[in-house]
Design a protein around this motif. Structure first.
Motif, PDB file in Angstrom:
ATOM      1  N   VAL A   1       7.553  98.192  53.673  1.00 38.82           N
ATOM      2  CA  VAL A   1       7.627  96.739  53.839  1.00 38.82           C
ATOM      3  C   VAL A   1       8.946  96.386  54.504  1.00 38.82           C
ATOM      4  CG1 VAL A   1       7.533  94.505  52.699  1.00 38.82           C
ATOM      5  CG2 VAL A   1       6.217  96.424  51.767  1.00 38.82           C
ATOM      6  N   LEU A   2       8.855  95.809  55.684  1.00 39.61           N
ATOM      7  CA  LEU A   2      10.027  95.312  56.408  1.00 39.61           C
ATOM      8  C   LEU A   2      10.186  93.832  56.101  1.00 39.61           C
ATOM      9  CD1 LEU A   2       9.212  96.895  59.895  1.00 39.61           C
ATOM     10  CD2 LEU A   2      10.409  97.969  57.956  1.00 39.61           C
ATOM     11  N   GLY A   3      11.354  93.435  55.615  1.00 46.87           N
ATOM     12  CA  GLY A   3      11.528  92.070  55.138  1.00 46.87           C
ATOM     13  C   GLY A   3      11.038  91.935  53.709  1.00 46.87           C
ATOM     14  N   SER A   4      11.366  92.912  52.879  1.00 44.89           N
ATOM     15  CA  SER A   4      10.768  92.992  51.534  1.00 44.89           C
ATOM     16  C   SER A   4      11.237  91.897  50.597  1.00 44.89           C
ATOM     17  CB  SER A   4      11.060  94.356  50.906  1.00 44.89           C
ATOM     18  OG  SER A   4      12.445  94.511  50.616  1.00 44.89           O
ATOM     19  N   THR A   5      12.379  91.251  50.873  1.00 42.64           N
ATOM     20  CA  THR A   5      12.878  90.216  49.967  1.00 42.64           C
ATOM     21  C   THR A   5      12.461  88.814  50.375  1.00 42.64           C
ATOM     22  OG1 THR A   5      14.994  90.150  51.161  1.00 42.64           O
ATOM     23  CG2 THR A   5      14.855  91.615  49.251  1.00 42.64           C
ATOM     24  N   GLY A   6      11.712  88.686  51.452  1.00 44.05           N
ATOM     25  CA  GLY A   6      11.173  87.392  51.857  1.00 44.05           C
ATOM     26  C   GLY A   6       9.846  87.115  51.181  1.00 44.05           C
ATOM     27  N   SER A   7       9.254  85.969  51.495  1.00 43.74           N
ATOM     28  CA  SER A   7       8.013  85.549  50.844  1.00 43.74           C
ATOM     29  C   SER A   7       6.882  86.554  51.052  1.00 43.74           C
ATOM     30  CB  SER A   7       7.600  84.176  51.381  1.00 43.74           C
ATOM     31  OG  SER A   7       6.348  83.795  50.865  1.00 43.74           O
ATOM     32  N   ILE A   8       6.618  86.906  52.314  1.00 41.22           N
ATOM     33  CA  ILE A   8       5.524  87.833  52.597  1.00 41.22           C
ATOM     34  C   ILE A   8       5.833  89.213  52.037  1.00 41.22           C
ATOM     35  CG2 ILE A   8       4.330  89.068  54.458  1.00 41.22           C
ATOM     36  CD1 ILE A   8       4.355  86.495  56.049  1.00 41.22           C
ATOM     37  N   GLY A   9       7.081  89.656  52.155  1.00 43.20           N
ATOM     38  CA  GLY A   9       7.445  90.957  51.621  1.00 43.20           C
ATOM     39  C   GLY A   9       7.262  91.037  50.128  1.00 43.20           C
ATOM     40  N   CYS A  10       7.735  90.020  49.397  1.00 45.31           N
ATOM     41  CA  CYS A  10       7.586  90.005  47.942  1.00 45.31           C
ATOM     42  C   CYS A  10       6.120  90.031  47.532  1.00 45.31           C
ATOM     43  CB  CYS A  10       8.254  88.756  47.367  1.00 45.31           C
ATOM     44  SG  CYS A  10      10.046  88.834  47.233  1.00 45.31           S
ATOM     45  N   ASN A  11       5.311  89.237  48.211  1.00 44.31           N
ATOM     46  CA  ASN A  11       3.909  89.175  47.828  1.00 44.31           C
ATOM     47  C   ASN A  11       3.124  90.404  48.263  1.00 44.31           C
ATOM     48  OD1 ASN A  11       3.515  86.589  46.362  1.00 44.31           O
ATOM     49  ND2 ASN A  11       4.460  85.786  48.204  1.00 44.31           N
ATOM     50  N   THR A  12       3.568  91.063  49.332  1.00 44.74           N
ATOM     51  CA  THR A  12       2.973  92.354  49.679  1.00 44.74           C
ATOM     52  C   THR A  12       3.209  93.359  48.559  1.00 44.74           C
ATOM     53  OG1 THR A  12       3.263  91.981  52.055  1.00 44.74           O
ATOM     54  CG2 THR A  12       3.026  94.263  51.330  1.00 44.74           C
ATOM     55  N   LEU A  13       4.412  93.386  48.030  1.00 46.93           N
ATOM     56  CA  LEU A  13       4.703  94.293  46.914  1.00 46.93           C
ATOM     57  C   LEU A  13       3.893  93.926  45.680  1.00 46.93           C
ATOM     58  CD1 LEU A  13       8.577  94.659  47.336  1.00 46.93           C
ATOM     59  CD2 LEU A  13       6.809  96.337  47.918  1.00 46.93           C
ATOM     60  N   ALA A  14       3.662  92.619  45.465  1.00 47.50           N
ATOM     61  CA  ALA A  14       2.830  92.196  44.345  1.00 47.50           C
ATOM     62  C   ALA A  14       1.404  92.708  44.490  1.00 47.50           C
ATOM     63  CB  ALA A  14       2.843  90.671  44.223  1.00 47.50           C
ATOM     64  N   VAL A  15       0.867  92.612  45.720  1.00 51.36           N
ATOM     65  CA  VAL A  15      -0.484  93.129  45.979  1.00 51.36           C
ATOM     66  C   VAL A  15      -0.529  94.633  45.727  1.00 51.36           C
ATOM     67  CG1 VAL A  15      -2.199  93.542  47.779  1.00 51.36           C
ATOM     68  CG2 VAL A  15      -1.088  91.313  47.597  1.00 51.36           C
ATOM     69  N   ALA A  16       0.455  95.345  46.264  1.00 52.51           N
ATOM     70  CA  ALA A  16       0.483  96.804  46.103  1.00 52.51           C
ATOM     71  C   ALA A  16       0.580  97.189  44.636  1.00 52.51           C
ATOM     72  CB  ALA A  16       1.654  97.385  46.884  1.00 52.51           C
ATOM     73  N   ALA A  17       1.356  96.443  43.859  1.00 49.82           N
ATOM     74  CA  ALA A  17       1.511  96.751  42.438  1.00 49.82           C
ATOM     75  C   ALA A  17       0.212  96.564  41.675  1.00 49.82           C
ATOM     76  CB  ALA A  17       2.605  95.866  41.836  1.00 49.82           C
TER      77      ALA A  17
ATOM     78  N   VAL B   1      -0.111  77.324  48.278  1.00 47.01           N
ATOM     79  CA  VAL B   1       0.531  76.807  47.078  1.00 47.01           C
ATOM     80  C   VAL B   1       1.058  77.965  46.252  1.00 47.01           C
ATOM     81  CG1 VAL B   1       0.154  75.509  44.964  1.00 47.01           C
ATOM     82  CG2 VAL B   1      -0.987  74.802  47.074  1.00 47.01           C
ATOM     83  N   PRO B   2       2.327  77.913  45.797  1.00 50.07           N
ATOM     84  CA  PRO B   2       2.882  79.014  45.016  1.00 50.07           C
ATOM     85  C   PRO B   2       2.086  79.257  43.745  1.00 50.07           C
ATOM     86  CG  PRO B   2       4.628  77.552  45.770  1.00 50.07           C
ATOM     87  CD  PRO B   2       3.324  76.877  46.080  1.00 50.07           C
ATOM     88  N   VAL B   3       1.966  80.533  43.399  1.00 51.73           N
ATOM     89  CA  VAL B   3       1.286  80.932  42.176  1.00 51.73           C
ATOM     90  C   VAL B   3       2.170  81.914  41.455  1.00 51.73           C
ATOM     91  CG1 VAL B   3      -1.012  80.617  43.144  1.00 51.73           C
ATOM     92  CG2 VAL B   3       0.075  82.846  43.316  1.00 51.73           C
ATOM     93  N   SER B   4       1.902  82.085  40.186  1.00 48.17           N
ATOM     94  CA  SER B   4       2.604  83.105  39.411  1.00 48.17           C
ATOM     95  C   SER B   4       1.662  84.282  39.263  1.00 48.17           C
ATOM     96  CB  SER B   4       2.998  82.560  38.033  1.00 48.17           C
ATOM     97  OG  SER B   4       3.907  81.493  38.179  1.00 48.17           O
ATOM     98  N   GLY B   5       1.786  85.245  40.172  1.00 45.38           N
ATOM     99  CA  GLY B   5       0.894  86.390  40.177  1.00 45.38           C
ATOM    100  C   GLY B   5       1.535  87.586  39.531  1.00 45.38           C
ATOM    101  N   GLN B   6       0.729  88.450  38.932  1.00 43.37           N
ATOM    102  CA  GLN B   6       1.241  89.682  38.360  1.00 43.37           C
ATOM    103  C   GLN B   6       1.907  90.498  39.454  1.00 43.37           C
ATOM    104  OE1 GLN B   6      -1.731  92.079  36.572  1.00 43.37           O
ATOM    105  NE2 GLN B   6      -0.345  93.714  36.004  1.00 43.37           N
ATOM    106  N   GLY B   7       3.076  91.016  39.165  1.00 46.83           N
ATOM    107  CA  GLY B   7       3.781  91.820  40.143  1.00 46.83           C
ATOM    108  C   GLY B   7       4.865  91.059  40.874  1.00 46.83           C
ATOM    109  N   THR B   8       4.928  89.715  40.734  1.00 48.92           N
ATOM    110  CA  THR B   8       6.006  88.974  41.357  1.00 48.92           C
ATOM    111  C   THR B   8       7.269  89.142  40.545  1.00 48.92           C
ATOM    112  OG1 THR B   8       5.390  86.968  40.173  1.00 48.92           O
ATOM    113  CG2 THR B   8       4.444  87.274  42.358  1.00 48.92           C
ATOM    114  N   ARG B   9       8.411  88.864  41.156  1.00 48.41           N
ATOM    115  CA  ARG B   9       9.695  89.054  40.507  1.00 48.41           C
ATOM    116  C   ARG B   9      10.523  87.786  40.623  1.00 48.41           C
ATOM    117  NH1 ARG B   9      10.689  93.011  37.225  1.00 48.41           N
ATOM    118  NH2 ARG B   9      12.862  93.110  37.888  1.00 48.41           N
ATOM    119  N   PRO B  10      11.407  87.516  39.636  1.00 43.33           N
ATOM    120  CA  PRO B  10      12.315  86.387  39.798  1.00 43.33           C
ATOM    121  C   PRO B  10      13.126  86.542  41.084  1.00 43.33           C
ATOM    122  CG  PRO B  10      12.418  87.278  37.562  1.00 43.33           C
ATOM    123  CD  PRO B  10      11.594  88.236  38.380  1.00 43.33           C
TER     124      PRO B  10
END
Length: 203
Positions: free
Chosen positions: A6-22, A155-164
């Motif tokens: 993931v390139l840009g892992s700390t941005g919105s798309i990067g964070c949510n990509t990691l959430a999907v992968a998790a 719209v923002p959601v609280s999905g499993q795998g997201t991080r503060p």
């Protein structure tokens, strides 16, 4: 198991990509991460996903990461060259390119040249370097999946795998956009020869 970078892992798309992968059980291994200057969040991601290789924007950010993280990957790189090395590693199966602006072009090109499947969330790379990307894909056999910013603006959601600290979006939408299945040859993706700027969804 697919190696996912993931390139840009700390941005919105990067964070949510990691959430999907998790949430995909053992389908993906997080192989590489590249980020800008958010050392704290990248350290959290690295400790959770334990990537093989990562890159930050500046040398001082890389030094700060070493101090902040209890996890030490095999390589800690920095600068445009570092992001390109992470993206172009031939062990990558899928590279999500979410570095914003023109800075995303060089690592995206490296990923395409490596022959990986490239999920492209960076419009500028196609607008400015579309010809280069198509030429590289024709040589390497890479698959390019161009997407717009629709998933990021939901719209923002609280999905499993997201991080503060992660900007949030809809991880389910992102999964449909970038990971329609785990096999190559999906009808939803654009091949190396067809990744035109007009294929981006502007939402």
């Amino acid at each position: 198991m697919k190696n996912l970078t993931v390139l840009g892992s700390t941005g919105s798309i990067g964070c949510n990509t990691l959430a999907v992968a998790a949430n995909q059980d053992s389908a993906f291994r997080i192989f590489g991460l590249a980020a800008g200057r958010n050392v704290t969040l990248l350290a959290e991601q690295a400790e959770r996903f334990r990537p093989e290789i990562l890159a930050l924007e500046r040398e001082e950010d890389a030094e700060a990461f070493r101090r902040a993280s209890s996890f030490s990957p095999s390589k800690i790189l920095f600068g445009p060259e570092g992001a390109a090395e992470v993206a172009g590693d031939t062990r990558n199966d899928i590279v999500v390119s979410a570095i914003t602006g023109i800075n995303g072009l060089r690592p995206t090109l490296a990923a395409v040249e490596s022959g990986a499947r490239v999920a492209l969330a960076n419009k500028e790379s196609l607008v400015v370097g579309g010809f280069l990307l198509r030429e590289a894909a024709s040589r390497s056999g890479a698959e390019i999946i161009p997407r717009g910013q629709r998933a990021q603006r939901r719209v923002p959601v609280s999905g499993q795998g997201t991080r503060p600290g992660c900007p949030q979006g809809d991880p389910n939408s992102l999964g449909r956009a970038f990971f329609p299945s785990h096999s190559r040859g999906d009808a939803d993706q654009a091949s190396g020869g067809g990744a035109e700027p007009s294929a981006l969804e502007d939402g």
